[in-house]
Design a protein around this motif. Structure first.
Motif, PDB file in Angstrom:
ATOM      1  N   LEU A 235      59.535  45.153  55.313  1.00 17.37           N
ATOM      2  CA  LEU A 235      60.060  46.015  54.256  1.00 17.37           C
ATOM      3  C   LEU A 235      60.919  45.110  53.532  1.00 17.37           C
ATOM      4  CD1 LEU A 235      60.168  49.192  55.919  1.00 17.37           C
ATOM      5  CD2 LEU A 235      58.804  48.407  54.929  1.00 17.37           C
ATOM      6  N   TRP A 236      61.370  45.568  52.223  1.00 19.16           N
ATOM      7  CA  TRP A 236      62.655  44.894  51.262  1.00 19.16           C
ATOM      8  C   TRP A 236      64.059  45.280  51.771  1.00 19.16           C
ATOM      9  CZ3 TRP A 236      60.606  41.692  48.741  1.00 19.16           C
ATOM     10  CH2 TRP A 236      59.111  42.035  47.676  1.00 19.16           C
TER      11      TRP A 236
ATOM     12  N   ASP B 122      68.426  46.003  51.957  1.00 17.96           N
ATOM     13  CA  ASP B 122      68.878  46.703  50.998  1.00 17.96           C
ATOM     14  C   ASP B 122      69.302  45.726  49.249  1.00 17.96           C
ATOM     15  OD1 ASP B 122      69.314  48.732  52.398  1.00 17.96           O
ATOM     16  OD2 ASP B 122      70.468  48.611  53.228  1.00 17.96           O
ATOM     17  N   ALA B 123      69.670  45.045  49.506  1.00 19.64           N
ATOM     18  CA  ALA B 123      69.753  43.863  48.005  1.00 19.64           C
ATOM     19  C   ALA B 123      68.636  43.488  47.321  1.00 19.64           C
ATOM     20  CB  ALA B 123      70.420  42.041  48.306  1.00 19.64           C
ATOM     21  N   GLU B 124      67.947  43.368  48.110  1.00 20.09           N
ATOM     22  CA  GLU B 124      66.191  43.583  46.957  1.00 20.09           C
ATOM     23  C   GLU B 124      65.523  44.497  46.881  1.00 20.09           C
ATOM     24  OE1 GLU B 124      63.998  39.831  49.646  1.00 20.09           O
ATOM     25  OE2 GLU B 124      63.950  41.888  50.455  1.00 20.09           O
ATOM     26  N   LYS B 125      66.256  45.648  47.132  1.00 16.79           N
ATOM     27  CA  LYS B 125      65.622  47.109  46.412  1.00 16.79           C
ATOM     28  C   LYS B 125      66.098  47.397  45.226  1.00 16.79           C
ATOM     29  CE  LYS B 125      64.245  49.537  50.835  1.00 16.79           C
ATOM     30  NZ  LYS B 125      64.795  50.897  51.672  1.00 16.79           N
TER      31      LYS B 125
ATOM     32  N   GLU C 102      57.423  41.858  42.212  1.00 14.44           N
ATOM     33  CA  GLU C 102      56.417  42.084  42.338  1.00 14.44           C
ATOM     34  C   GLU C 102      56.203  40.306  42.195  1.00 14.44           C
ATOM     35  OE1 GLU C 102      53.778  43.201  42.552  1.00 14.44           O
ATOM     36  OE2 GLU C 102      53.803  45.715  41.860  1.00 14.44           O
ATOM     37  N   MET C 103      56.747  39.402  41.144  1.00  9.93           N
ATOM     38  CA  MET C 103      56.886  38.318  42.100  1.00  9.93           C
ATOM     39  C   MET C 103      57.550  37.426  43.173  1.00  9.93           C
ATOM     40  SD  MET C 103      55.850  34.883  39.526  1.00  9.93           S
ATOM     41  CE  MET C 103      56.353  35.466  37.967  1.00  9.93           C
TER      42      MET C 103
ATOM     43  N   ARG D 240      54.430  51.524  48.223  1.00 15.10           N
ATOM     44  CA  ARG D 240      55.297  52.740  47.950  1.00 15.10           C
ATOM     45  C   ARG D 240      55.472  54.092  48.946  1.00 15.10           C
ATOM     46  NH1 ARG D 240      54.370  52.864  42.171  1.00 15.10           N
ATOM     47  NH2 ARG D 240      53.298  50.993  41.382  1.00 15.10           N
ATOM     48  N   ALA D 241      54.824  53.803  50.148  1.00 18.86           N
ATOM     49  CA  ALA D 241      54.575  55.271  51.081  1.00 18.86           C
ATOM     50  C   ALA D 241      55.602  54.076  53.019  1.00 18.86           C
ATOM     51  CB  ALA D 241      53.329  55.268  51.759  1.00 18.86           C
ATOM     52  N   LYS D 242      55.709  55.240  53.135  1.00 16.58           N
ATOM     53  CA  LYS D 242      56.125  54.615  54.196  1.00 16.58           C
ATOM     54  C   LYS D 242      54.883  54.002  55.316  1.00 16.58           C
ATOM     55  CE  LYS D 242      59.652  58.623  54.031  1.00 16.58           C
ATOM     56  NZ  LYS D 242      60.879  58.962  55.350  1.00 16.58           N
ATOM     57  N   LEU D 243      55.365  53.736  56.294  1.00 19.44           N
ATOM     58  CA  LEU D 243      54.948  53.376  56.976  1.00 19.44           C
ATOM     59  C   LEU D 243      53.614  53.520  57.753  1.00 19.44           C
ATOM     60  CD1 LEU D 243      56.690  50.838  59.728  1.00 19.44           C
ATOM     61  CD2 LEU D 243      55.330  49.702  57.917  1.00 19.44           C
TER      62      LEU D 243
END
Length: 325
Positions: free
Chosen positions: A3-4, A6-9, A17-18, A97-100
């Motif tokens: 998962l991303w 917090d900083a990446e979010k 995407e990149m 886009r969704a949870k696990l």
């Protein structure tokens, strides 16, 4: 991967995407090193910045692309990108886009041991030896056509325009057995294993094979009729252009048949017990709610095919035809 942070979010979606492209290339570097690599993504900005080796509209995306190309210069021969329409990228898009997925969890071993102590140890096995032949052959056909498709997906999907207007009736046979991506195939085949083994054991291999064959074609025919009706009722030709593919419509038909033989039992959906007579409708709504890009009409067509077998004349008609043969 994973998962991303917090900083990446907080990064723009194009930068994410990149970065996803960069992470994937680094992960698969052992097999990609010193090769020409084509990246397929549904993000047009990423495609443009990779193919043009940068751009002027976004400084942050330019910096990310520059970092990627400096890395690629030392590891790859050539890096290019191609755009994939969102409709063909359903599985990865859903996961991002969704949870696990529901299967990505496990009970604590101590909790499991307590359950065993109270109710006794569960015994179950799902090896290839326990998969009945028609179910196994159907699974194998779906996997084979995913790895070696007869035609590209846009030439096998089912729509009123391509089948009725353009006369490409072969799509009725091809569309159920072609899938958008690995996750699409995985979820459908997992469901096929569960329902297929139960129904093949109950109905027998020959009748189950006949049922699968009829449902594969009938679901497509019902889909075309529904889309044609929607086109005429709404005077909106876009319904005739919608293209459907995959085995999920057939699977929903099988769910209707399987539930017909266990009317007093319940199916647990997201932890809630749902009476079998209603479970297919609940699943139809949930599938469309969780993945709006999925074909609601295609799934509805599968349920209607199942109801024609359990409540309508289809079963008697099939037996009559089998008797004549």
């Amino acid at each position: 991967m994973g998962l991303w942070s917090d900083a990446e979010k907080r990064l723009h979606i194009n930068c994410l995407e990149m970065k996803a492209v960069e992470n994937a290339l680094q992960f698969f570097l052992p097999v990609l090193r010193n090769h020409h690599v084509l990246v397929r993504t549904d993000n047009m900005s990423v495609v443009s910045y990779i193919n043009l080796q940068g751009g002027l509209r976004s400084r942050s995306l330019f910096a990310r692309a520059k970092h990627l190309f400096i890395w690629a210069q030392h590891n790859l021969c050539l890096l290019r990108a191609a755009h994939v329409p969102g409709v063909l990228n359903v599985g990865p898009d859903m996961l991002s886009r969704a949870k696990l997925p529901p299967g990505e969890w496990s009970l604590h071993p101590l909790v499991v041991q307590n359950i065993w102590d109270i109710f006794g140890r569960a015994e179950f096995q799902l090896g290839i030896d326990n998969i009945l032949p028609v179910t196994l052959a159907t699974l194998g056909l779906n996997v084979y056509l995913f790895l070696f498709p007869v035609k590209p997906l846009p030439q096998t999907c089912l729509s009123v325009q391509e089948v009725y207007w353009n006369g490409d009736w072969a799509r009725l046979l091809l569309s159920p057995f072609h899938h958008a991506d690995g996750m699409h195939l995985y979820f459908n085949m997992a469901s096929l294993l569960w329902k297929g083994i139960n129904l093949e054991r109950k109905l027998g291999g020959a009748w189950f094979a006949c049922l699968l064959s009829v449902f594969s074609v009938l679901t497509g025919l019902i889909y075309l009729l529904l889309e044609t009706g929607l086109t005429r009722m709404t005077e909106d030709s876009s319904y005739s252009l919608q293209c459907a593919f995959g085995f999920s419509g057939v699977l929903l038909g099988l769910i209707v048949v399987d539930n017909h033989y266990h009317p007093d039992e319940a199916t647990y959906i997201m932890g809630l017990p749902i009476a079998n007579r209603y479970s297919c409708w609940v699943q139809l709504v949930l599938i469309h709610g969780m993945n709006p890009r999925a074909s609601f009409v295609g799934h509805l067509a599968g349920i209607l095919a199942g109801l024609l077998y359990t409540k309508g004349p289809l079963k008697r008609l099939m037996k009559t035809c089998a008797g004549l043969a």
